[in-house]
Design a protein around this motif. Structure first.
Motif, mmCIF file in Angstrom:
data_model
loop_
_atom_site.group_PDB
_atom_site.id
_atom_site.type_symbol
_atom_site.label_atom_id
_atom_site.label_comp_id
_atom_site.label_asym_id
_atom_site.label_seq_id
_atom_site.Cartn_x
_atom_site.Cartn_y
_atom_site.Cartn_z
ATOM 1 N N GLY A 205 30.197 -31.572 -51.866
ATOM 2 C CA GLY A 205 30.812 -31.443 -50.551
ATOM 3 C C GLY A 205 32.300 -31.173 -50.646
ATOM 4 N N PHE A 206 32.955 -31.817 -51.625
ATOM 5 C CA PHE A 206 34.388 -31.584 -51.815
ATOM 6 C C PHE A 206 34.648 -30.144 -52.252
ATOM 7 N N LYS A 207 33.845 -29.642 -53.164
ATOM 8 C CA LYS A 207 34.031 -28.272 -53.653
ATOM 9 C C LYS A 207 33.808 -27.243 -52.535
ATOM 10 N N ALA A 208 32.931 -27.577 -51.595
ATOM 11 C CA ALA A 208 32.617 -26.645 -50.506
ATOM 12 C C ALA A 208 33.664 -26.676 -49.394
ATOM 13 N N LEU A 213 41.762 -32.657 -50.269
ATOM 14 C CA LEU A 213 42.522 -33.039 -51.456
ATOM 15 C C LEU A 213 42.177 -34.470 -51.828
ATOM 16 N N ILE A 214 42.533 -34.860 -53.031
ATOM 17 C CA ILE A 214 42.304 -36.227 -53.495
ATOM 18 C C ILE A 214 43.611 -36.998 -53.466
ATOM 19 N N GLU A 231 43.926 -28.141 -57.523
ATOM 20 C CA GLU A 231 43.496 -27.981 -58.911
ATOM 21 C C GLU A 231 43.365 -29.335 -59.597
ATOM 22 N N GLU A 232 44.348 -30.209 -59.387
ATOM 23 C CA GLU A 232 44.279 -31.547 -59.985
ATOM 24 C C GLU A 232 43.114 -32.339 -59.407
ATOM 25 N N SER A 233 42.843 -32.151 -58.138
ATOM 26 C CA SER A 233 41.746 -32.867 -57.486
ATOM 27 C C SER A 233 40.408 -32.464 -58.086
ATOM 28 N N LEU A 234 40.199 -31.162 -58.264
ATOM 29 C CA LEU A 234 38.939 -30.684 -58.856
ATOM 30 C C LEU A 234 38.775 -31.198 -60.282
#
Length: 326
Positions: A205-208, A213-214, A231-234
Protein backbone atom coordinates in the motif's frame (compact mmCIF):
# COMPACT_ATOMS: atom_id res chain seq x y z
CA UNK A 1 10.63 -7.51 101.49
CA UNK A 2 7.60 -6.19 99.69
CA UNK A 3 7.34 -5.81 95.91
CA UNK A 4 6.78 -2.40 94.46
CA UNK A 5 4.03 -2.23 91.85
CA UNK A 6 3.94 0.67 89.42
CA UNK A 7 0.76 1.44 87.50
CA UNK A 8 0.23 3.89 84.66
CA UNK A 9 -2.98 5.86 84.57
CA UNK A 10 -4.81 5.76 81.29
CA UNK A 11 -8.13 6.97 79.98
CA UNK A 12 -8.58 3.93 77.77
CA UNK A 13 -6.91 5.43 74.70
CA UNK A 14 -4.12 3.83 72.68
CA UNK A 15 -2.30 7.15 72.48
CA UNK A 16 -2.51 9.10 75.73
CA UNK A 17 -0.47 10.86 78.35
CA UNK A 18 -0.35 14.39 77.07
CA UNK A 19 2.66 13.71 74.85
CA UNK A 20 0.95 13.87 71.45
CA UNK A 21 3.39 15.37 68.91
CA UNK A 22 1.97 18.64 67.62
CA UNK A 23 -1.40 17.65 69.01
CA UNK A 24 -1.85 14.81 66.50
CA UNK A 25 -3.76 11.71 67.54
CA UNK A 26 -2.40 8.20 67.11
CA UNK A 27 -4.58 7.56 64.06
CA UNK A 28 -3.44 10.69 62.24
CA UNK A 29 0.21 9.97 63.05
CA UNK A 30 -0.11 6.50 61.52
CA UNK A 31 -1.72 7.99 58.42
CA UNK A 32 1.20 10.41 58.10
CA UNK A 33 3.67 7.52 58.42
CA UNK A 34 1.87 5.68 55.62
CA UNK A 35 1.80 8.80 53.42
CA UNK A 36 5.54 9.38 53.84
CA UNK A 37 6.40 5.76 53.01
CA UNK A 38 4.05 5.75 50.00
CA UNK A 39 5.53 9.05 48.82
CA UNK A 40 8.96 7.43 48.79
CA UNK A 41 7.56 4.59 46.66
CA UNK A 42 6.10 6.96 44.09
CA UNK A 43 9.32 8.99 44.13
CA UNK A 44 11.29 5.87 43.20
CA UNK A 45 8.94 5.07 40.32
CA UNK A 46 9.03 8.62 38.94
CA UNK A 47 12.82 8.78 39.33
CA UNK A 48 13.14 5.55 37.31
CA UNK A 49 10.88 7.06 34.66
CA UNK A 50 12.99 10.21 34.56
CA UNK A 51 16.25 8.29 34.15
CA UNK A 52 14.78 6.12 31.38
CA UNK A 53 13.42 9.14 29.55
CA UNK A 54 16.75 10.91 29.76
CA UNK A 55 18.55 7.84 28.40
CA UNK A 56 16.18 7.43 25.43
CA UNK A 57 15.24 11.08 24.98
CA UNK A 58 15.86 10.94 21.23
CA UNK A 59 13.08 8.38 20.69
CA UNK A 60 10.69 9.24 23.53
CA UNK A 61 7.06 9.73 22.39
CA UNK A 62 5.69 13.27 22.19
CA UNK A 63 2.87 13.56 24.75
CA UNK A 64 0.84 16.01 22.65
CA UNK A 65 0.56 13.36 19.92
CA UNK A 66 -0.25 10.49 22.27
CA UNK A 67 -2.91 12.07 24.52
CA UNK A 68 -4.89 14.08 21.99
CA UNK A 69 -8.32 12.46 22.26
CA UNK A 70 -11.53 13.91 23.65
CA UNK A 71 -14.85 12.06 24.18
CA UNK A 72 -17.41 12.45 21.39
CA UNK A 73 -14.88 14.40 19.30
CA UNK A 74 -13.50 11.67 17.04
CA UNK A 75 -10.78 12.85 14.71
CA UNK A 76 -10.34 16.20 16.46
CA UNK A 77 -6.81 16.96 17.61
CA UNK A 78 -7.21 18.06 21.23
CA UNK A 79 -3.81 17.60 22.90
CA UNK A 80 -4.00 17.43 26.69
CA UNK A 81 -7.55 18.80 26.86
CA UNK A 82 -9.11 15.73 28.42
CA UNK A 83 -6.13 15.07 30.70
CA UNK A 84 -6.41 18.65 31.95
CA UNK A 85 -10.13 18.08 32.61
CA UNK A 86 -9.33 14.87 34.54
CA UNK A 87 -6.81 16.75 36.64
CA UNK A 88 -9.27 19.55 37.38
CA UNK A 89 -11.91 17.05 38.51
CA UNK A 90 -9.50 15.30 40.87
CA UNK A 91 -8.25 18.58 42.33
CA UNK A 92 -11.83 19.79 42.76
CA UNK A 93 -12.57 16.58 44.69
CA UNK A 94 -9.84 17.68 47.12
CA UNK A 95 -11.75 20.93 47.61
CA UNK A 96 -14.93 19.06 48.48
CA UNK A 97 -12.94 16.87 50.87
CA UNK A 98 -11.61 20.00 52.63
CA UNK A 99 -15.18 21.25 52.95
CA UNK A 100 -16.25 17.88 54.40
CA UNK A 101 -13.49 18.03 57.02
CA UNK A 102 -14.39 21.60 57.91
CA UNK A 103 -18.07 20.66 58.24
CA UNK A 104 -17.02 17.82 60.53
CA UNK A 105 -15.18 20.24 62.79
CA UNK A 106 -18.45 22.15 63.15
CA UNK A 107 -20.43 18.91 63.69
CA UNK A 108 -22.62 19.50 60.63
CA UNK A 109 -23.61 15.99 59.63
CA UNK A 110 -25.61 16.86 56.50
CA UNK A 111 -22.87 18.99 55.00
CA UNK A 112 -20.26 16.32 55.70
CA UNK A 113 -22.40 13.76 53.87
CA UNK A 114 -23.00 16.04 50.87
CA UNK A 115 -19.34 16.94 50.45
CA UNK A 116 -18.23 13.33 50.92
CA UNK A 117 -20.69 12.28 48.21
CA UNK A 118 -19.29 14.92 45.84
CA UNK A 119 -15.77 13.66 46.58
CA UNK A 120 -16.82 10.09 45.78
CA UNK A 121 -18.43 11.18 42.51
CA UNK A 122 -15.26 13.07 41.55
CA UNK A 123 -13.18 9.97 42.25
CA UNK A 124 -15.41 7.77 40.09
CA UNK A 125 -15.30 10.29 37.22
CA UNK A 126 -11.51 10.35 37.40
CA UNK A 127 -11.28 6.55 37.38
CA UNK A 128 -13.65 6.34 34.41
CA UNK A 129 -11.62 8.98 32.58
CA UNK A 130 -8.41 7.10 33.28
CA UNK A 131 -9.95 3.89 31.93
CA UNK A 132 -10.99 5.78 28.79
CA UNK A 133 -7.43 7.09 28.37
CA UNK A 134 -6.07 3.55 28.73
CA UNK A 135 -8.50 2.26 26.10
CA UNK A 136 -7.37 4.84 23.54
CA UNK A 137 -3.72 4.29 24.40
CA UNK A 138 -4.03 0.51 23.99
CA UNK A 139 -6.06 0.63 20.77
CA UNK A 140 -4.03 3.36 19.10
CA UNK A 141 -5.21 5.64 16.31
CA UNK A 142 -2.95 5.42 13.29
CA UNK A 143 -0.81 2.32 13.66
CA UNK A 144 2.86 1.91 12.77
CA UNK A 145 5.42 -0.73 11.84
CA UNK A 146 8.46 -2.02 13.67
CA UNK A 147 11.77 -2.91 12.05
CA UNK A 148 13.98 -5.89 12.80
CA UNK A 149 16.09 -3.61 14.96
CA UNK A 150 13.08 -2.54 17.05
CA UNK A 151 12.59 0.95 15.56
CA UNK A 152 9.05 2.31 15.20
CA UNK A 153 8.14 3.80 11.82
CA UNK A 154 5.02 5.92 11.38
CA UNK A 155 3.40 7.14 8.16
CA UNK A 156 2.70 10.72 7.12
CA UNK A 157 1.67 12.59 4.01
CA UNK A 158 3.75 15.28 2.29
CA UNK A 159 2.41 17.88 4.74
CA UNK A 160 3.67 15.86 7.69
CA UNK A 161 0.20 14.79 8.91
CA UNK A 162 -0.19 11.28 10.29
CA UNK A 163 -1.86 8.72 8.04
CA UNK A 164 -3.61 5.64 9.43
CA UNK A 165 -2.71 2.18 8.13
CA UNK A 166 -6.31 1.63 7.05
CA UNK A 167 -6.11 4.60 4.68
CA UNK A 168 -3.50 3.06 2.40
CA UNK A 169 -2.92 -0.64 3.25
CA UNK A 170 -3.42 -2.82 0.17
CA UNK A 171 -6.05 -5.55 0.08
CA UNK A 172 -4.25 -8.78 -0.76
CA UNK A 173 -5.98 -12.12 -1.39
CA UNK A 174 -3.69 -13.87 1.09
CA UNK A 175 -5.57 -15.22 4.12
CA UNK A 176 -4.23 -14.57 7.60
CA UNK A 177 -4.81 -16.84 10.58
CA UNK A 178 -4.12 -16.53 14.27
CA UNK A 179 -1.34 -18.92 15.33
CA UNK A 180 -2.59 -21.22 18.11
CA UNK A 181 -0.93 -24.10 19.92
CA UNK A 182 -2.76 -26.77 17.91
CA UNK A 183 -1.82 -25.17 14.57
CA UNK A 184 1.60 -23.65 15.21
CA UNK A 185 5.01 -25.14 14.64
CA UNK A 186 6.19 -27.01 17.72
CA UNK A 187 2.90 -26.06 19.37
CA UNK A 188 3.91 -22.43 19.65
CA UNK A 189 1.17 -19.84 19.89
CA UNK A 190 0.98 -16.06 19.40
CA UNK A 191 0.40 -14.30 22.71
CA UNK A 192 -1.29 -11.33 21.04
CA UNK A 193 -4.02 -11.11 18.45
CA UNK A 194 -2.81 -10.58 14.91
CA UNK A 195 -2.97 -6.97 13.70
CA UNK A 196 -5.62 -5.78 11.29
CA UNK A 197 -3.12 -5.56 8.43
CA UNK A 198 -0.11 -7.66 7.50
CA UNK A 199 3.37 -6.34 6.76
CA UNK A 200 2.85 -7.17 3.07
CA UNK A 201 -0.38 -5.15 2.92
CA UNK A 202 1.27 -2.11 4.51
CA UNK A 203 4.38 -2.30 2.30
CA UNK A 204 2.45 -2.75 -0.95
CA UNK A 205 0.00 0.00 0.00
CA UNK A 206 2.87 2.37 0.76
CA UNK A 207 4.54 1.66 -2.58
CA UNK A 208 1.25 2.32 -4.40
CA UNK A 209 0.89 5.78 -2.77
CA UNK A 210 3.79 8.03 -3.83
CA UNK A 211 2.63 10.87 -1.56
CA UNK A 212 3.35 8.89 1.59
CA UNK A 213 6.51 9.20 3.65
CA UNK A 214 7.91 7.47 6.73
CA UNK A 215 8.42 9.27 10.00
CA UNK A 216 10.98 7.74 12.35
CA UNK A 217 10.70 7.69 16.13
CA UNK A 218 13.69 10.01 16.54
CA UNK A 219 13.00 13.57 17.68
CA UNK A 220 14.45 16.70 16.15
CA UNK A 221 15.61 19.79 18.02
CA UNK A 222 12.18 21.32 17.35
CA UNK A 223 10.53 18.46 19.29
CA UNK A 224 9.10 16.89 16.16
CA UNK A 225 9.73 13.50 14.62
CA UNK A 226 12.23 13.09 11.78
CA UNK A 227 10.55 12.60 8.38
CA UNK A 228 12.48 10.57 5.80
CA UNK A 229 12.58 11.21 2.08
CA UNK A 230 10.66 8.96 -0.29
CA UNK A 231 13.83 7.06 -1.24
CA UNK A 232 14.87 6.61 2.39
CA UNK A 233 11.34 5.52 3.27
CA UNK A 234 11.29 2.80 0.60
CA UNK A 235 14.67 1.56 1.79
CA UNK A 236 13.47 1.41 5.43
CA UNK A 237 10.51 -0.77 4.43
CA UNK A 238 12.92 -3.63 3.70
CA UNK A 239 13.61 -3.95 7.44
CA UNK A 240 9.96 -4.00 8.56
CA UNK A 241 9.04 -7.05 10.64
CA UNK A 242 5.87 -6.25 12.61
CA UNK A 243 2.72 -4.18 12.28
CA UNK A 244 2.02 -2.33 15.53
CA UNK A 245 -1.42 -1.07 16.52
CA UNK A 246 -1.68 0.80 19.79
CA UNK A 247 0.51 0.09 22.79
CA UNK A 248 1.13 -2.83 25.12
CA UNK A 249 3.99 -4.10 27.27
CA UNK A 250 5.82 -5.47 24.21
CA UNK A 251 5.33 -2.92 21.42
CA UNK A 252 4.26 0.71 21.27
CA UNK A 253 3.18 2.51 18.09
CA UNK A 254 4.02 5.90 19.63
CA UNK A 255 7.74 5.26 20.12
CA UNK A 256 9.93 3.62 22.74
CA UNK A 257 8.20 0.72 24.49
CA UNK A 258 9.48 1.80 27.93
CA UNK A 259 7.09 4.74 27.73
CA UNK A 260 4.14 2.35 27.60
CA UNK A 261 5.57 0.18 30.38
CA UNK A 262 5.97 3.13 32.73
CA UNK A 263 2.61 4.60 31.73
CA UNK A 264 0.70 1.41 32.53
CA UNK A 265 2.58 0.77 35.76
CA UNK A 266 2.68 4.25 37.30
CA UNK A 267 -0.77 5.46 36.24
CA UNK A 268 -2.19 2.04 37.12
CA UNK A 269 -0.56 2.16 40.56
CA UNK A 270 -1.96 5.63 41.12
CA UNK A 271 -5.37 4.53 39.83
CA UNK A 272 -5.32 1.71 42.39
CA UNK A 273 -4.75 4.31 45.11
CA UNK A 274 -7.66 6.39 43.83
CA UNK A 275 -9.90 3.32 43.70
CA UNK A 276 -8.92 2.39 47.26
CA UNK A 277 -9.60 5.95 48.38
CA UNK A 278 -13.05 5.89 46.77
CA UNK A 279 -13.91 2.66 48.59
CA UNK A 280 -12.77 4.10 51.93
CA UNK A 281 -14.72 7.30 51.25
CA UNK A 282 -17.83 5.22 50.60
CA UNK A 283 -17.44 3.46 53.97
CA UNK A 284 -16.92 6.78 55.74
CA UNK A 285 -19.92 8.26 53.90
CA UNK A 286 -22.24 5.49 55.15
CA UNK A 287 -20.89 5.90 58.68
CA UNK A 288 -21.71 9.59 58.44
CA UNK A 289 -25.23 8.79 57.24
CA UNK A 290 -25.71 6.29 60.10
CA UNK A 291 -24.60 8.93 62.62
CA UNK A 292 -21.59 6.98 63.86
CA UNK A 293 -19.35 10.01 64.19
CA UNK A 294 -22.18 12.13 65.51
CA UNK A 295 -22.46 9.73 68.43
CA UNK A 296 -18.69 9.85 69.00
CA UNK A 297 -18.83 13.65 68.88
CA UNK A 298 -15.82 13.51 66.56
CA UNK A 299 -15.36 13.41 62.78
CA UNK A 300 -11.67 12.58 62.98
CA UNK A 301 -12.10 9.61 60.61
CA UNK A 302 -13.18 12.04 57.89
CA UNK A 303 -10.04 14.06 58.55
CA UNK A 304 -7.81 10.97 58.36
CA UNK A 305 -9.25 9.76 55.08
CA UNK A 306 -9.00 13.36 53.87
CA UNK A 307 -5.23 13.24 54.41
CA UNK A 308 -5.02 10.16 52.21
CA UNK A 309 -7.19 11.73 49.50
CA UNK A 310 -5.10 14.90 49.40
CA UNK A 311 -1.97 12.77 49.09
CA UNK A 312 -3.46 10.89 46.13
CA UNK A 313 -4.32 14.19 44.45
CA UNK A 314 -0.83 15.57 45.07
CA UNK A 315 0.79 12.47 43.58
CA UNK A 316 -1.31 12.89 40.44
CA UNK A 317 0.05 16.42 40.05
CA UNK A 318 3.56 14.94 39.81
CA UNK A 319 2.45 12.09 37.53
CA UNK A 320 0.65 14.61 35.31
CA UNK A 321 3.77 16.77 35.17
CA UNK A 322 6.16 13.91 34.37
CA UNK A 323 4.03 12.13 31.74
CA UNK A 324 2.04 14.88 30.11
CA UNK A 325 3.79 18.23 30.54
CA UNK A 326 7.54 17.69 30.59
Amino acid sequence: MGATVTTTATNGKTWDGGNEPMGASYGKMMMWFFIVSDALTFSGFLAAYGFSRFKFIESWPIADEVFNHFPFMHGVDAPMYYVALMTFILIFSSVTMVLAVDAGHHMKKTKVAVYMLLTIIGGFIFLGSQAWEWKNFIQGTYGAVETKGGLILQFVDKDGKRVALGDFAAHLPKEREQLTRNKGVWYMNESHAIPTYSVEQVVEGFKANPDLLIRSEFNTKDKTKTVLSREESLKKLNDVKYVVEGANLIRNEYGHKLFANFFFFITGFHGFHVFTGVLINILIFFNVILGTYEKRRSYEMVEKVGLYWHFVDLVWVFVFTFFYLV
